[in-house]
Design an enzyme around this catalytic site. Structure first.
Site, mmCIF file in Angstrom:
data_model
loop_
_atom_site.group_PDB
_atom_site.id
_atom_site.type_symbol
_atom_site.label_atom_id
_atom_site.label_comp_id
_atom_site.label_asym_id
_atom_site.label_seq_id
_atom_site.Cartn_x
_atom_site.Cartn_y
_atom_site.Cartn_z
ATOM 1 N N ASP A 157 0.821 -1.450 -0.093
ATOM 2 C CA ASP A 157 -0.011 -0.588 -0.087
ATOM 3 C C ASP A 157 1.157 1.152 0.037
ATOM 4 O O ASP A 157 2.358 1.082 0.970
ATOM 5 C CB ASP A 157 -0.823 -0.077 1.642
ATOM 6 N N LEU B 231 -17.171 -10.621 -3.158
ATOM 7 C CA LEU B 231 -16.693 -10.946 -2.011
ATOM 8 C C LEU B 231 -18.013 -9.987 -0.860
ATOM 9 O O LEU B 231 -17.577 -8.772 -1.642
ATOM 10 C CB LEU B 231 -15.511 -10.646 -0.565
ATOM 11 N N GLY C 36 -36.002 -1.242 2.931
ATOM 12 C CA GLY C 36 -35.477 -0.239 3.768
ATOM 13 C C GLY C 36 -34.753 0.949 3.519
ATOM 14 O O GLY C 36 -35.858 1.241 2.513
ATOM 15 N N LYS D 276 -21.457 2.899 -6.964
ATOM 16 C CA LYS D 276 -21.135 3.566 -8.029
ATOM 17 C C LYS D 276 -20.854 2.780 -9.236
ATOM 18 O O LYS D 276 -20.860 2.637 -10.909
ATOM 19 C CB LYS D 276 -19.253 3.615 -7.387
ATOM 20 N N CYS E 123 -19.737 -0.536 -3.508
ATOM 21 C CA CYS E 123 -20.002 -0.963 -4.653
ATOM 22 C C CYS E 123 -20.824 -0.278 -5.499
ATOM 23 O O CYS E 123 -21.060 0.415 -6.038
ATOM 24 C CB CYS E 123 -19.717 -2.513 -4.405
HETATM 25 P P1 NAD Z 1 -10.110 0.822 0.130
HETATM 26 O O1 NAD Z 1 -10.562 1.757 -1.098
HETATM 27 O O2 NAD Z 1 -11.090 0.253 0.779
HETATM 28 O O3 NAD Z 1 -8.575 0.248 -1.083
HETATM 29 C C1 NAD Z 1 -7.495 0.369 -1.247
HETATM 30 C C2 NAD Z 1 -6.306 0.636 -1.324
HETATM 31 O O4 NAD Z 1 -5.399 0.760 -2.325
HETATM 32 C C3 NAD Z 1 -5.980 2.127 0.214
HETATM 33 O O5 NAD Z 1 -5.751 1.199 1.113
HETATM 34 C C4 NAD Z 1 -5.299 2.966 -1.166
HETATM 35 O O6 NAD Z 1 -4.610 3.509 -0.084
HETATM 36 C C5 NAD Z 1 -3.820 1.700 -1.609
HETATM 37 N N1 NAD Z 1 -3.908 2.522 -3.040
HETATM 38 C C6 NAD Z 1 -4.272 3.501 -3.993
HETATM 39 N N2 NAD Z 1 -3.209 3.582 -4.693
HETATM 40 C C7 NAD Z 1 -2.309 3.001 -3.978
HETATM 41 C C8 NAD Z 1 -1.184 2.917 -5.381
HETATM 42 N N3 NAD Z 1 -0.234 3.380 -6.471
HETATM 43 N N4 NAD Z 1 -0.269 1.603 -4.268
HETATM 44 C C9 NAD Z 1 -0.822 1.029 -3.339
HETATM 45 N N5 NAD Z 1 -2.149 0.961 -2.995
HETATM 46 C C10 NAD Z 1 -2.609 2.200 -3.708
HETATM 47 O O7 NAD Z 1 -10.464 -0.427 -1.525
HETATM 48 P P2 NAD Z 1 -11.425 -1.592 -1.617
HETATM 49 O O8 NAD Z 1 -13.116 -1.468 -0.726
HETATM 50 O O9 NAD Z 1 -10.488 -2.562 -1.606
HETATM 51 O O10 NAD Z 1 -11.695 -1.802 -3.393
HETATM 52 C C11 NAD Z 1 -11.376 -1.977 -4.189
HETATM 53 C C12 NAD Z 1 -11.644 -1.911 -5.413
HETATM 54 O O11 NAD Z 1 -12.235 -3.813 -5.317
HETATM 55 C C13 NAD Z 1 -12.921 -1.816 -6.068
HETATM 56 O O12 NAD Z 1 -12.588 -0.983 -7.367
HETATM 57 C C14 NAD Z 1 -14.088 -2.322 -5.697
HETATM 58 O O13 NAD Z 1 -15.246 -1.663 -5.884
HETATM 59 C C15 NAD Z 1 -13.616 -3.856 -5.566
HETATM 60 N N6 NAD Z 1 -14.243 -4.693 -4.873
HETATM 61 C C16 NAD Z 1 -15.065 -4.401 -3.039
HETATM 62 C C17 NAD Z 1 -15.352 -4.731 -2.829
HETATM 63 C C18 NAD Z 1 -15.987 -3.888 -1.420
HETATM 64 O O14 NAD Z 1 -16.683 -4.684 -0.991
HETATM 65 N N7 NAD Z 1 -15.772 -3.222 -0.584
HETATM 66 C C19 NAD Z 1 -16.242 -6.140 -3.463
HETATM 67 C C20 NAD Z 1 -15.969 -6.697 -4.596
HETATM 68 C C21 NAD Z 1 -15.176 -5.356 -5.167
#
Ligand code: NAD
Length: 471
Positions: free
Chosen positions: A34, A156, A276, A286, A283
């Site tokens: 990260d 997930l 509700g 967007k 997610c």
């Molecule tokens: P998040 O914002 O919780 O985490 C993203 C992480 O990436 C952050 O910790 C950020 O610091 C890091 N990051 C950003 N730029 C970076 C870089 N250049 N180098 C290293 N690290 C970097 O996001 P999330 O909720 O984990 O979602 C991530 C992706 O997964 C999204 O596309 C989301 O749509 C998808 N997704 C999310 C979920 C969910 O339930 N949250 C479920 C399925 C899919």
């Protein structure tokens, strides 16, 4: 003998961190990267920056062994066979996904490809992102022999993320070459072959050695569309049941019975039929917008998705009006707001309907005492400090002296409130439940006026005879 793959996961958010811990649990060597130094420091020191069941347990098991945390993206890429991109893809202009984090990461990966790597899109991305990643890598002079790009969307759910990852309904892989598909297959083999489920200490869930995970291999475009279509369909189910709930309310029917009756049809299924306040989170809003944008770009009419979004937005107005109808005026009214997270069992407040409702109540002059079992710290960073807003240590403290109690998030704790104690705490026994956690009769029996979604409101005796009716 475990076939260990060296994996780099870029992004240690809800998806990246869970994926990293789970890949380590499957026996792989994981470097989780990260660029947020404070986050990496927390993770290295044993902290867990997000609230997620089983995550502390897995990290404790594998930290410093199967999984390590670093800010050194280049070093992690060089040391790994598979590079998972799990950074955010927030909503950009006109609904399109903002892919600038993905692009930045790909440009950095390009500088460190020293031998054949498989780059895996784990982030949710629009169709053809796979093509774009390949193009960016080539533009940076990376030899096309040295990489493949694979789509492996993540399904997930926050709150049950670890179990969802280890016991998935399906694993989807969009790959253009057999070589890349094989590497991803090796990574998931403990789940697809079922060996993980027979292992001592394996996390229990729906799958077993006899009934292992299903892997679907397809093209990158199909895989990318599967993810968007899945989220859009789930959002559609929620908006559909909310629209039916509004109709049910208008004709004195009960949405809970209707949802049960619908859900028993196996072709429909009971999931995501909970009326509700509507969906929120990082997610669905967007992804529905991004999917609609993709369709528009390709000249395909998918206005259905706009309706899904509009119904969802309207749910918050409808709830706000219920609060107004129950309390007449809002300035100076004391309200207990139970819930800040966008859903129960998570500390995620992104696009949380609860936060939006609280903002509107504060703007309207109400005094709010908010409580959430996990999301209060995060909420403090988005709700402007105000003399009218306080954070309570628990349900009953929030309810103390309240003119009404609002249930905004479906935490289990809020479905198990001691109603006698709640009635003692409040000034007026009024509960406005945006998550339908109680049966109207149960609330009535405990002396509450109870307003919920898609069901007739119940009024308690002091305000007239106990009865059912529409406000
Ligand atoms: P998040 O914002 O919780 O985490 C993203 C992480 O990436 C952050 O910790 C950020 O610091 C890091 N990051 C950003 N730029 C970076 C870089 N250049 N180098 C290293 N690290 C970097 O996001 P999330 O909720 O984990 O979602 C991530 C992706 O997964 C999204 O596309 C989301 O749509 C998808 N997704 C999310 C979920 C969910 O339930 N949250 C479920 C399925 C899919």
């Amino acid at each position: 003998m475990q076939d260990q793959v060296s994996i780099c996961v870029i992004g240690s958010g809800y998806v990246g961190l869970v994926a990293a811990a789970c890949f380590a649990e499957m026996g792989h060597r994981v470097l989780c990267v990260d660029n947020d130094e404070a986050r990496v420091k927390t993770l290295r020191e044993g902290g867990v920056p997000i609230y997620e069941d089983h995550l502390p347990e897995l990290l404790a098991r594998h930290r410093g062994g199967g999984v390590e945390f670093t800010t050194d993206l280049g070093g992690a890429v060089e040391a790994s066979e598979a590079i998972f991109i799990a950074v955010g893809t927030p909503q950009g202009d006109a609904g399109a996904a903002d892919l600038s984090f993905v692009e930045a990461v790909v440009s950095e990966i390009a500088r460190h490809i020293n031998n054949y790597k498989v780059i895996v899109e784990k982030s949710t991305v629009p169709v053809y992102t796979n093509e774009w990643i390949q193009r960016v890598l080539r533009r940076h002079g990376v030899d096309p022999q040295n990489f493949d790009v694979v789509s492996n969307p993540e399904f997930l759910r926050e709150g049950t993320a670890v179990i969802d990852f280890m016991h998935p309904d399906r694993i989807v892989v969009g790959a253009g070459t057999e070589r890349a598909a094989n590497l991803v297959r090796r990574i998931y083999e403990p789940l697809v072959g079922g060996s993980y489920y027979g292992q001592p200490g394996a996390l229990p869930g729906a799958l077993s050695a006899a009934r292992p995970a299903k892997l679907l291999i397809t093209s990158a475009q199909s895989s990318e569309l599967i993810k968007h279509a899945s989220n859009a369909f789930l959002a559609l189910k929620i908006s559909f049941i909310n629209a039916v709930a509004n109709l049910a309310e208008a004709v004195d029917a009960d949405i809970e019975d209707i949802a049960a009756g619908l859900g028993l049809d196996r072709r429909i299924g009971p999931g995501f039929l909970h009326a509700g306040l509507g969906y929120g989170g990082s997610c669905f809003p967007k992804d529905v917008a991004a999917f609609h944008w993709v369709a528009q770009q390709r000249g395909v009419n998918f206005e259905l998705l706009q309706e899904v979004r509009k119904i969802n937005e309207k749910q918050k107005d409808i709830f706000f009006n219920k609060v107004l109808s129950a309390l007449w005026t809002l300035p100076g009214k004391r309200l207990a707001a139970l819930g800040l997270a966008f859903k129960g069992n998570t500390d995620d407040i992104r696009e949380s309907p609860a936060i939006e409702i609280i903002k509107r109540l504060l703007e309207a002059g109400a005094m709010v005492a908010a409580y959430d079992p996990a999301a209060m710290e995060r909420a403090k960073s988005v709700l402007p400090p105000s003399a009218k807003l306080r954070y309570a240590a628990g349900v009953y403290e929030a309810a103390k002296g309240a003119d009404a109690v609002l249930i905004l998030t479906d935490w289990k704790e809020f479905a198990e409130i001691d109603l006698v104690r709640l009635n003692d705490a409040v000034r007026f026994p009024i509960v406005i439940d945006g998550r339908n956690l109680y049966k109207p009769q149960q609330m009535l029996d405990h002396g509450f006026t109870y307003v919920s979604v898609g069901r007739p409101a119940s009024y308690q005796a002091q305000q007239g005879k106990p009865r059912s009716g529409v406000l």
